[in-house]
Structures are given as structure tokens and as C-alpha cells.
Scaffold this motif. Structure first.
Motif, PDB file in Angstrom:
ATOM      1  N   GLU A 149     -42.711 -91.596  50.316  1.00 11.63           N
ATOM      2  CA  GLU A 149     -43.524 -92.658  49.763  1.00 11.63           C
ATOM      3  C   GLU A 149     -43.060 -92.042  47.990  1.00 11.63           C
ATOM      4  OE1 GLU A 149     -48.246 -92.945  48.726  1.00 11.63           O
ATOM      5  OE2 GLU A 149     -47.920 -91.500  50.112  1.00 11.63           O
ATOM      6  N   TYR A 182     -48.651 -97.681  56.377  1.00 10.40           N
ATOM      7  CA  TYR A 182     -47.452 -97.707  56.587  1.00 10.40           C
ATOM      8  C   TYR A 182     -46.575 -98.626  56.061  1.00 10.40           C
ATOM      9  CZ  TYR A 182     -48.543 -92.721  55.589  1.00 10.40           C
ATOM     10  OH  TYR A 182     -49.168 -91.460  56.370  1.00 10.40           O
ATOM     11  N   ARG A 238     -44.634 -96.956  50.430  1.00 15.48           N
ATOM     12  CA  ARG A 238     -45.708 -97.182  50.616  1.00 15.48           C
ATOM     13  C   ARG A 238     -47.133 -97.425  51.339  1.00 15.48           C
ATOM     14  NH1 ARG A 238     -46.012-102.456  48.876  1.00 15.48           N
ATOM     15  NH2 ARG A 238     -44.913-102.432  46.418  1.00 15.48           N
TER      16      ARG A 238
END
Length: 126
Positions: free
Chosen positions: A65, A84, A71
Motif C-alpha cells: 500500500e 484490499y 489499495r
């Protein structure tokens, strides 16, 4: 002998070295590949990846990330839900990971055979 130029992998700030550092961790490629089918929850991803602890998976996801490859999306629900997913940048690594996976399938036994041969009795100093 001259260097390779601006993209020289021997330079400390080479983009190739950065890319290798990002994916060289043993769990990174597996986590990225696990996310390649779409958003997934932490526990689901841990279930897909055999042998990784939840703590190590969390560290891996945080690192990815921070580098813009994954993300994290936290939903305002009770109980809390977090998913995720790959970013567009992270998705660009799926094809190279697939190529490496195919190489490992095709050559894994040869690599293990070479390793066994190098650690056998003939390889011992005499």
C-alpha cells in the motif's frame, strides 16, 4: 569497460533495483497474485496463501500500500470490514509474476536437482 547507462541495474537509484526490491520478498508476489481476481478481505487472502501468518500478511499489504501497489478500503460498518485490491500500478505486475510462475513450473525440478547435486557428497571439499 563502460556502464550500462542511465538504467544501469548496478546504480543505487536504478528503477530496476527498486522493482526487484519491491517484489523480492517471498510473500509480495503471492499477495499481489492473490489480489489479481479483485478485492478481497484480509482473512480470505490469508486463506488463499498457504503458510503466511496474518501478521506477515498485514506487513506485506502495508508495504504494498505504501508503494502504491495495493489499495485498502475500510467500510463504515459494524463489524468493520476491510478489503484490499490492486491499484492500476499493482495490476501491471501480474503479467511478470505470471511469467515467473510459469518459469518456476517449467524449471523448478531442474533447480532443485542442481541444489541437491551441489550439496551432495561430490560437492564436499576434499
Amino acid at each position: 569497460m563502460s556502464g550500462f547507462g542511465p538504467g544501469d541495474p548496478f546504480l543505487a537509484d536504478c528503477p530496476a533495483r527498486l522493482a526487484l526490491e519491491l517484489i523480492a520478498d517471498k510473500w509480495t508476489a503471492v499477495a499481489l497474485y492473490g489480489l489479481s481476481q479483485g478485492p478481497v478481505r484480509h482473512g480470505e487472502l490469508a486463506g488463499l496463501i498457504g503458510g503466511v501468518s496474518r501478521k506477515v500478511l498485514t506487513q506485506t499489504l502495508r508495504r504494498l500500500e505504501a508503494h502504491g501497489l495495493v489499495r485498502r478500503h475500510a467500510y463504515a460498518e459494524a463489524p468493520p470490514r476491510v478489503e484490499y485490491e490492486l491499484t492500476p500500478l499493482g495490476a501491471t505486475l501480474i503479467e511478470p509474476i505470471h511469467v515467473l510462475t510459469e518459469w518456476a513450473r517449467a524449471n523448478g525440478e531442474a533447480v532443485l536437482d542442481a541444489l541437491d547435486a551441489s550439496s551432495g557428497p561430490a560437492a564436499q571439499p576434499g
